[in-house]
Design a protein around this motif. Structure first.
Motif, PDB file in Angstrom:
ATOM      1  N   TYR A 256       0.806  -1.219   0.000  1.00  0.00           N
ATOM      2  CA  TYR A 256       0.000   0.000   0.000  1.00  0.00           C
ATOM      3  C   TYR A 256       0.840   1.272   0.000  1.00  0.00           C
ATOM      4  O   TYR A 256       0.301   2.376  -0.065  1.00  0.00           O
ATOM      5  N   ARG A 257       2.162   1.132   0.058  1.00  0.00           N
ATOM      6  CA  ARG A 257       3.040   2.298   0.011  1.00  0.00           C
ATOM      7  C   ARG A 257       2.905   2.953  -1.353  1.00  0.00           C
ATOM      8  O   ARG A 257       2.769   2.284  -2.373  1.00  0.00           O
ATOM      9  N   VAL A 258       2.948   4.272  -1.379  1.00  0.00           N
ATOM     10  CA  VAL A 258       2.816   5.002  -2.635  1.00  0.00           C
ATOM     11  C   VAL A 258       4.055   5.848  -2.890  1.00  0.00           C
ATOM     12  O   VAL A 258       4.750   6.253  -1.960  1.00  0.00           O
ATOM     13  N   ASP A 259       4.305   6.111  -4.180  1.00  0.00           N
ATOM     14  CA  ASP A 259       5.406   6.988  -4.543  1.00  0.00           C
ATOM     15  C   ASP A 259       4.911   8.437  -4.526  1.00  0.00           C
ATOM     16  O   ASP A 259       3.801   8.720  -4.080  1.00  0.00           O
ATOM     17  N   THR A 260       5.701   9.355  -5.051  1.00  0.00           N
ATOM     18  CA  THR A 260       5.328  10.768  -5.010  1.00  0.00           C
ATOM     19  C   THR A 260       4.096  11.090  -5.851  1.00  0.00           C
ATOM     20  O   THR A 260       3.473  12.124  -5.660  1.00  0.00           O
ATOM     21  N   ASP A 261       3.740  10.202  -6.775  1.00  0.00           N
ATOM     22  CA  ASP A 261       2.536  10.387  -7.587  1.00  0.00           C
ATOM     23  C   ASP A 261       1.346   9.628  -7.031  1.00  0.00           C
ATOM     24  O   ASP A 261       0.272   9.623  -7.633  1.00  0.00           O
ATOM     25  N   GLY A 262       1.549   8.964  -5.893  1.00  0.00           N
ATOM     26  CA  GLY A 262       0.469   8.198  -5.291  1.00  0.00           C
ATOM     27  C   GLY A 262       0.294   6.814  -5.879  1.00  0.00           C
ATOM     28  O   GLY A 262      -0.725   6.176  -5.667  1.00  0.00           O
ATOM     29  N   ASN A 263       1.294   6.330  -6.628  1.00  0.00           N
ATOM     30  CA  ASN A 263       1.201   5.019  -7.271  1.00  0.00           C
ATOM     31  C   ASN A 263       1.725   3.914  -6.358  1.00  0.00           C
ATOM     32  O   ASN A 263       2.818   4.022  -5.815  1.00  0.00           O
ATOM     33  N   THR A 264       0.957   2.854  -6.232  1.00  0.00           N
ATOM     34  CA  THR A 264       1.370   1.683  -5.466  1.00  0.00           C
ATOM     35  C   THR A 264       2.249   0.788  -6.340  1.00  0.00           C
ATOM     36  O   THR A 264       2.381   1.011  -7.549  1.00  0.00           O
ATOM     37  N   LEU A 265       2.821  -0.252  -5.731  1.00  0.00           N
ATOM     38  CA  LEU A 265       3.606  -1.218  -6.505  1.00  0.00           C
ATOM     39  C   LEU A 265       2.743  -1.886  -7.573  1.00  0.00           C
ATOM     40  O   LEU A 265       3.203  -2.130  -8.691  1.00  0.00           O
ATOM     41  N   LEU A 266       1.480  -2.163  -7.245  1.00  0.00           N
ATOM     42  CA  LEU A 266       0.587  -2.765  -8.234  1.00  0.00           C
ATOM     43  C   LEU A 266       0.395  -1.818  -9.411  1.00  0.00           C
ATOM     44  O   LEU A 266       0.434  -2.234 -10.575  1.00  0.00           O
ATOM     45  N   PHE A 267       0.182  -0.544  -9.124  1.00  0.00           N
ATOM     46  CA  PHE A 267       0.018   0.442 -10.193  1.00  0.00           C
ATOM     47  C   PHE A 267       1.262   0.473 -11.065  1.00  0.00           C
ATOM     48  O   PHE A 267       1.177   0.488 -12.294  1.00  0.00           O
TER      49      PHE A 267
END
Length: 91
Positions: free
Chosen positions: A44-55
């Motif tokens: 569920y961690r997100v990057d700076t764009d709000g993207n998860t690993l699944l995304f």
């Protein structure tokens, strides 16, 4: 125990390289329930764009047409296909 950030980077690398065998091995070694300072697990961690690993896996698969097995693996381990990023897009 490996740090949360290191575990995240290991899993992200398997996604970016489309290495299913490595992804399976990494997931087996990681604590997917470990949380960061915001209370997010690795899935569920997100990057700076709000993207998860699944995304990221879906985006990577769209670009290269590889990695669908990794997407299935992430889903099997509890990744949320409905979690939207900052733009409101979900995988």
């Amino acid at each position: 125990m490996l740090s949360y950030s290191y575990q995240y980077k290991m899993l992200l690398n398997t996604i970016e390289t489309h290495n299913l065998d490595e992804a399976i091995d990494v997931i087996d070694k990681l604590d997917l329930n470990q949380v960061d300072t915001d209370g997010n697990t690795l899935l569920y961690r997100v990057d700076t764009d709000g993207n998860t690993l699944l995304f990221k896996a879906v985006l990577s698969n769209t670009i290269t047409n590889k990695g669908s097995e990794i997407i299935e693996l992430l889903l099997k381990h509890g990744a949320d296909p409905n979690q939207a990023n900052e733009e409101g897009d979900s995988p």
